[in-house]
Design a protein around this motif. Structure first.
Motif, PDB file in Angstrom:
ATOM      1  N   ALA A  98      -0.163   3.149   2.100  1.00 35.82           N
ATOM      2  CA  ALA A  98      -1.013   2.533   3.125  1.00 35.82           C
ATOM      3  C   ALA A  98      -2.247   1.915   2.474  1.00 35.82           C
ATOM      4  N   SER A  99      -2.822   2.594   1.498  1.00 35.67           N
ATOM      5  CA  SER A  99      -3.987   2.060   0.773  1.00 35.67           C
ATOM      6  C   SER A  99      -3.617   0.808  -0.011  1.00 35.67           C
ATOM      7  N   LEU A 100      -2.439   0.826  -0.644  1.00 33.70           N
ATOM      8  CA  LEU A 100      -1.969  -0.343  -1.385  1.00 33.70           C
ATOM      9  C   LEU A 100      -1.821  -1.542  -0.451  1.00 33.70           C
ATOM     10  N   LEU A 101      -1.191  -1.346   0.700  1.00 33.85           N
ATOM     11  CA  LEU A 101      -1.039  -2.438   1.666  1.00 33.85           C
ATOM     12  C   LEU A 101      -2.393  -2.954   2.117  1.00 33.85           C
ATOM     13  N   ASP A 102      -3.303  -2.063   2.448  1.00 37.32           N
ATOM     14  CA  ASP A 102      -4.638  -2.442   2.910  1.00 37.32           C
ATOM     15  C   ASP A 102      -5.357  -3.280   1.853  1.00 37.32           C
ATOM     16  N   ARG A 103      -5.300  -2.825   0.635  1.00 34.42           N
ATOM     17  CA  ARG A 103      -5.977  -3.506  -0.480  1.00 34.42           C
ATOM     18  C   ARG A 103      -5.341  -4.877  -0.759  1.00 34.42           C
ATOM     19  N   GLU A 104      -4.002  -4.918  -0.832  1.00 30.80           N
ATOM     20  CA  GLU A 104      -3.319  -6.166  -1.184  1.00 30.80           C
ATOM     21  C   GLU A 104      -3.394  -7.204  -0.068  1.00 30.80           C
TER      22      GLU A 104
END
Length: 191
Positions: free
Chosen positions: A30-36
């Motif tokens: 979820a953090s990866l999606l948010d960041r990307e």
């Protein structure tokens, strides 16, 4: 003609080697999606969207598929089991929602692979799948893709913020002005 079909099938096989899909399943993803998403799109503001998606994946309300191209996150798409669109919700039609493939990864069949998998998942519980598409030019590629994949208008007209637009009513042409499409699926039986 036969040679052309062979070439297309070989291309699809090669592309599938580079594309992998994974269902959103943890906080790091979820953090990866948010960041990307914030890195690739000016319109996206970091926040709790993908963390809420994670909760809905865990509870079975949604399937969020992340697409990776050669190991790099390339986009994401969702299947909502309970649509916000009243007709789909009332008829228990799952909705493909929020397809996004990052610009550098477009035209690599990533969206098609996401759709193939989401349609397959939906076919275990429904004979139909639906989606909404925007009406202005930015949605042109999506409009063409959906038609090629066999989606047709649901026959209920356009909506604004999921409410029917009445004749003579003025609405803003933005991302909330949608036409909903539907596709019949070949039902799958789990073994």
């Amino acid at each position: 003609m036969r040679q052309q079909v062979k070439g297309v099938n070989r291309y699809k096989e090669l592309v599938n080697i580079f594309i992998t899909l994974k269902q959103l399943s943890n906080q790091d993803e979820a953090s990866l999606l948010d960041r990307e998403f914030s890195r690739h799109y000016k319109w996206y503001r970091q926040g709790d969207y993908f963390f809420r998606c994670l909760e809905e994946n865990t509870s079975g309300k949604r399937v969020s598929l992340m697409a990776f191209y050669e190991g790099a996150l390339a986009g994401c798409c969702h299947l909502l089991y309970e649509s916000n669109y009243p007709y789909f919700r009332d008829e228990n039609i799952p909705e493909i929602n929020d397809l996004n493939v990052f610009p550098a990864y477009r035209r690599k069949m990533i969206a098609s692979k996401l759709f193939d998998e989401l349609e397959k998942i939906a076919s275990y519980t429904s004979s139909y799948i639906g989606l909404g598409v925007g009406l202005y030019q930015d949605y042109g590629n999506a409009q063409r893709m959906y038609g090629k994949r066999g989606f047709v208008m649901d026959g209920r007209g356009i909506t604004y913020k999921n409410n029917k637009v009445q004749p003579g009513q003025s609405v803003t042409v933005d991302d909330d002005l949608l036409l909903y499409l539907i596709k019949e699926l070949d039902r799958q039986v789990e073994l």
